[in-house]
Design an enzyme around this catalytic site. Sequence first.
Site, PDB file in Angstrom:
ATOM      1  N   GLU A 128     153.411  58.453  -5.000  1.00  0.00           N
ATOM      2  CA  GLU A 128     152.126  59.161  -5.012  1.00  0.00           C
ATOM      3  C   GLU A 128     151.014  58.327  -4.378  1.00  0.00           C
ATOM      4  O   GLU A 128     149.971  58.070  -4.970  1.00  0.00           O
ATOM      5  CB  GLU A 128     151.758  59.570  -6.437  1.00  0.00           C
ATOM      6  CG  GLU A 128     152.732  60.587  -7.013  1.00  0.00           C
ATOM      7  CD  GLU A 128     152.362  61.080  -8.403  1.00  0.00           C
ATOM      8  OE1 GLU A 128     152.775  62.192  -8.764  1.00  0.00           O
ATOM      9  OE2 GLU A 128     151.662  60.344  -9.133  1.00  0.00           O
ATOM     10  N   GLU A 164     159.346  65.196  -8.140  1.00  0.00           N
ATOM     11  CA  GLU A 164     158.760  65.345  -9.476  1.00  0.00           C
ATOM     12  C   GLU A 164     158.253  66.764  -9.640  1.00  0.00           C
ATOM     13  O   GLU A 164     157.609  67.303  -8.751  1.00  0.00           O
ATOM     14  CB  GLU A 164     157.579  64.381  -9.710  1.00  0.00           C
ATOM     15  CG  GLU A 164     157.955  62.934  -9.855  1.00  0.00           C
ATOM     16  CD  GLU A 164     156.759  62.057 -10.214  1.00  0.00           C
ATOM     17  OE1 GLU A 164     155.855  62.542 -10.943  1.00  0.00           O
ATOM     18  OE2 GLU A 164     156.732  60.908  -9.766  1.00  0.00           O
TER      19      GLU A 164
END
Length: 478
Positions: free
Chosen positions: A179, A376
């Site tokens: 991320e 995710e």
Amino acid sequence: MFKKDFLWGGATAANQLEGAYHTDGKGLSVADVMPGGKQRFQVIGSPEFAWEIDEEKYIYPNHRGIDHYERFREDIALFAEMGFKCYRFSIAWSRIFPKGDELQPNEAGLKFYDALIDECLSYGIEPVITISHYEMPLHLATAYGGWKNRQLIEFYERFAKTVLTRYGKKVNYWMTFNEINSAFHFPALSQGMVASNGGAEMQNVFQAWHNQFVASSLAVKIAREIDPTIQVGCMIIYATSYGIDSNPINQAANLVQNQEFNFFCTDVQVRGAYPAYTKRMHKKYGVDEAKLVITEEDLTLLKNYPVDYIGFSYYMSMVVDETSEETEGASGNLLGGVKNPFLKASEWGWQIDPEGLRIAMNELYGRYQVPLFIVENGLGAIDEVQPDGSIEDGYRIDYLRAHIEAMKEAVEDGVDLMGYTPWGCIDLVSASTGEMSKRYGFIYVDLDDQGNGTLDRSKKASFDWYKKVIASNGADLA
């Protein structure tokens, strides 16, 4: 329909499940000094936070995690029982280089991941490894100032070369930074930029991003030299964004939101060059371009070593509103924005938007034309254990089913999707709140927010459901 070799599995991060935070020579990471509790981000964001362990004042759920360090064989066996084709996990940087700046790695740490990788492969489970996942060695944050310091490129290169050389013949799928775009909101986690060293200043954030981009391309270069068939991806958090109405002002604001949050980091890592809107972005955030250290050698490296695929997390969408004064904020949404009246929210206020995943996939694939990997996606919820020991988490099944259906639609749209690894396939410590009660897993772990419990593993209703989904390659979602 999904590909025959579609990578079904699950995802975790070392700092949230391994525990054993100072075992076998491991050093402290930034995650190890983050206290548990709903206010964890507010606590670590304050200038007074000392970035050291204070057990009289705080609890530290990450220190124990779910004891995966000792129980990984039991956990991998459960993943295999579900039929996992792959397992996404991260390597704790401070297990390999305890302070981060050593010249030689910690052999005990390397042996742990030898055993974990071999255990996965013994069941035919492909490891998918994130090299850096919110667990920078604390020393690199406090002594060097985190990723704004170019010296970290050298330290990361050494770390990446160590693990890629050690495991590259066994592990086909890698990601460089978890991320990476989350530094817009959480620079302490993703860049080791703590308040005491100017972490929140956007000049530092953009310099840190550049240094990470260079480090990521170096990791790609190392992988190419070891084995050209190794796949190395970037990894972003993607939040599909909508203008609140058809007012052109809100649509233009939404365009900018997408450029800045969803595309900037990916433009550099996939296309190998800074996008056209960079200069305007710098101006908006007060970044002095003359002070950014960006060399011609850096830009050549970015161009020559882009990533092979895009890994991304998808939990929620957001709404942009530039024209209203009284719209209700989406308080639980990790990334801000205003409330979407058409969506329901999780118990933590995250707005649930499966259709937004289809949009995200089309936006990413249409822009970049490289394979996508959803690494995710999941629902954080409170799970109740029934008197007979069962856990009926139909709400989680409903959430995942809707998102897999959206994935199917995107594949029908022509998107090249490699795989799907729902987040927290086994209950672990929440990154955003440091809680155990915010559970994502198919596997329940008997542990509460205060660290009490047996750590025993048990199957939720979603365990057998996901097993059926994998066995049918996504055809049976009933």
